[in-house]
Design an enzyme around this catalytic site. Structure first.
Site, PDB file in Angstrom:
ATOM      1  N   LYS A  69       0.724  -1.213   0.306  1.00 44.26           N
ATOM      2  CA  LYS A  69       0.089  -0.010  -0.036  1.00 44.26           C
ATOM      3  C   LYS A  69       0.741   1.218   0.120  1.00 44.26           C
ATOM      4  O   LYS A  69       0.463   2.173  -0.851  1.00 44.26           O
ATOM      5  CB  LYS A  69      -0.908  -0.087   1.148  1.00 44.26           C
ATOM      6  CG  LYS A  69      -1.924  -1.260   1.178  1.00 44.26           C
ATOM      7  CD  LYS A  69      -2.987  -1.149   2.493  1.00 44.26           C
ATOM      8  CE  LYS A  69      -3.818  -2.414   2.209  1.00 44.26           C
ATOM      9  NZ  LYS A  69      -4.389  -2.835   3.273  1.00 44.26           N
ATOM     10  N   GLN A 113      -4.416  -1.318   9.887  1.00 44.63           N
ATOM     11  CA  GLN A 113      -4.011  -2.865   9.022  1.00 44.63           C
ATOM     12  C   GLN A 113      -4.748  -3.836   9.861  1.00 44.63           C
ATOM     13  O   GLN A 113      -4.360  -3.849  11.103  1.00 44.63           O
ATOM     14  CB  GLN A 113      -2.867  -3.160   8.799  1.00 44.63           C
ATOM     15  CG  GLN A 113      -2.665  -4.488   7.912  1.00 44.63           C
ATOM     16  CD  GLN A 113      -3.022  -4.263   6.605  1.00 44.63           C
ATOM     17  OE1 GLN A 113      -3.217  -3.452   5.757  1.00 44.63           O
ATOM     18  NE2 GLN A 113      -3.808  -5.504   6.252  1.00 44.63           N
ATOM     19  N   ASP A 136     -10.762   3.279   4.676  1.00 47.25           N
ATOM     20  CA  ASP A 136     -11.349   1.836   4.374  1.00 47.25           C
ATOM     21  C   ASP A 136     -12.558   1.723   4.465  1.00 47.25           C
ATOM     22  O   ASP A 136     -13.297   0.898   4.039  1.00 47.25           O
ATOM     23  CB  ASP A 136     -10.686   0.969   5.465  1.00 47.25           C
ATOM     24  CG  ASP A 136      -9.450   0.110   5.036  1.00 47.25           C
ATOM     25  OD1 ASP A 136      -9.074   0.157   3.796  1.00 47.25           O
ATOM     26  OD2 ASP A 136      -8.694  -0.194   6.065  1.00 47.25           O
TER      27      ASP A 136
END
Ligand code: NAD
Length: 304
Positions: A69, A113, A136
């Site tokens: 990422k 994460q 997200d």
């Protein structure tokens, strides 16, 4: 509704009878679009898009995901700020870090994460992230906005990537019968909201659905996100249907999706492979969400 394989710009190439929806090509186009958008935002508004990545613990798979990422951010011109934390980090310390990032003007997106180590409740910690920086799209405020059909929702990356793949395949969603298999908050639920928002007639299936085959057989669009290897077989798919496979299942034969690719390819109009379908879209849409979040801080730059 078969995919229009002659559509200009369609990334599909034929194998069997179905067009293969190439997520690597579509993802590359999204990343290029983001790169141009980042450059324009910097030049026109002096805004440097920034993404903070938080990794708790040393899980090798999570480390790899975060590294990818951050590399993708660098390619797109997005600054990334990495915050690695020890697996034993108490919830209060993680909360304090998120509070600091929430108010840091250089940080437009915060990526926590998952999974978190045992003892850290992901729901409570995700909900601490400011909804505007929740790239997200997992905060309950964003889930609620999406369920309300609001354009202000930050859309979770994987479902947003599925919608890009459907668009790239020339899917005409308005009025189409679409089946979503799986009802997780990460994939299935937001996807059903997005398809409804695109005016599809959505049937939402899950582990308790009776006669999944019959429901799928009626569908012009099938999105499989169950995490069950080769759940969708050729006899369940109507001729010409567009099939998107979200499943990523590690088996003795390697990585396989939720769709029996070879057999379904002979029936479907278009199909996304695993790997090379939805997977490459998730990081691309994370970059897109970060750019959108940065644009919202410069209101005159906000794009629809
Ligand atoms: P999940 O386990 O949270 O949810 C699975 C859903 O599938 C549940 O709602 C369950 O009811 C349903 N289900 C399970 N068995 C079923 C069956 N036999 N028939 C019908 N429905 C069934 O999983 P998730 O997080 O939504 O992920 C789903 C799959 O997508 C997994 O394989 C995951 O690895 C993959 N995934 C891929 C990406 C990507 O970037 N490619 C991102 C997220 C998830």
């Amino acid at each position: 509704m078969a995919a229009d394989r002659s559509a200009p710009g369609a990334p599909a190439t034929a194998t069997g009878t179905a067009a293969v929806i190439d997520g690597r090509a579509v993802g590359a186009r999204v990343r290029e679009r983001v790169r141009a958008g980042v450059a324009a935002l910097r030049a026109g508004h002096g805004v440097e898009p920034g993404l903070a990545t938080i990794l708790v613990g040393e899980d090798p798979a999570s480390e790899l995901y975060v590294r990818r990422k951050r590399e993708a951010c660098a390619e797109a011109g997005i600054t990334s700020f990495h915050e690695p934390l020890d697996a034993a980090t108490p919830a209060s310390e993680l909360a304090a870090l998120i509070d600091r990032l929430n108010t840091d003007p250089a940080v437009h997106g915060i990526l926590l994460q998952l999974p978190l180590p045992d003892g850290l409740a992901p729901g409570a910690i995700t909900a601490r992230i400011a909804p505007a920086k929740d790239v997200d799209g997992l905060h309950p405020v964003n889930a609620g906005l999406l369920a309300h059909g609001s354009p202000d929702a930050v859309v979770p990356c994987t479902p947003a990537g599925v919608m890009e793949l459907l668009r790239s395949a020339g899917a005409e969603l308005a009025g189409a019968r679409a089946v979503v298999i799986g009802r997780s908050t990460l994939v299935g639920r937001p996807l059903a909201s997005l398809l409804l928002g695109a005016d599809a007639t959505v049937t939402h299936c899950h582990s308790r659905t009776r006669d999944l085959a019959a429901v799928c057989g009626e569908a012009e669009v099938i999105v499989a996100a169950a995490g069950v290897p080769r759940l969708v077989t050729a006899d369940m798919v109507a001729e010409g249907a567009i099939v998107i496979d979200v499943g990523t299942n590690r088996t003795d034969e390697g990585l396989v999706g939720d769709v029996d690719f070879e057999a379904v390819s002979r029936v479907a109009g278009a199909i996304s492979p695993v790997p090379g379908g939805v997977g490459p879209m998730t990081i691309a849409m994370l970059l897109d969400n970060t750019l959108r979040a940065a644009r919202r801080t410069a209101p005159s730059a906000a794009a629809p």
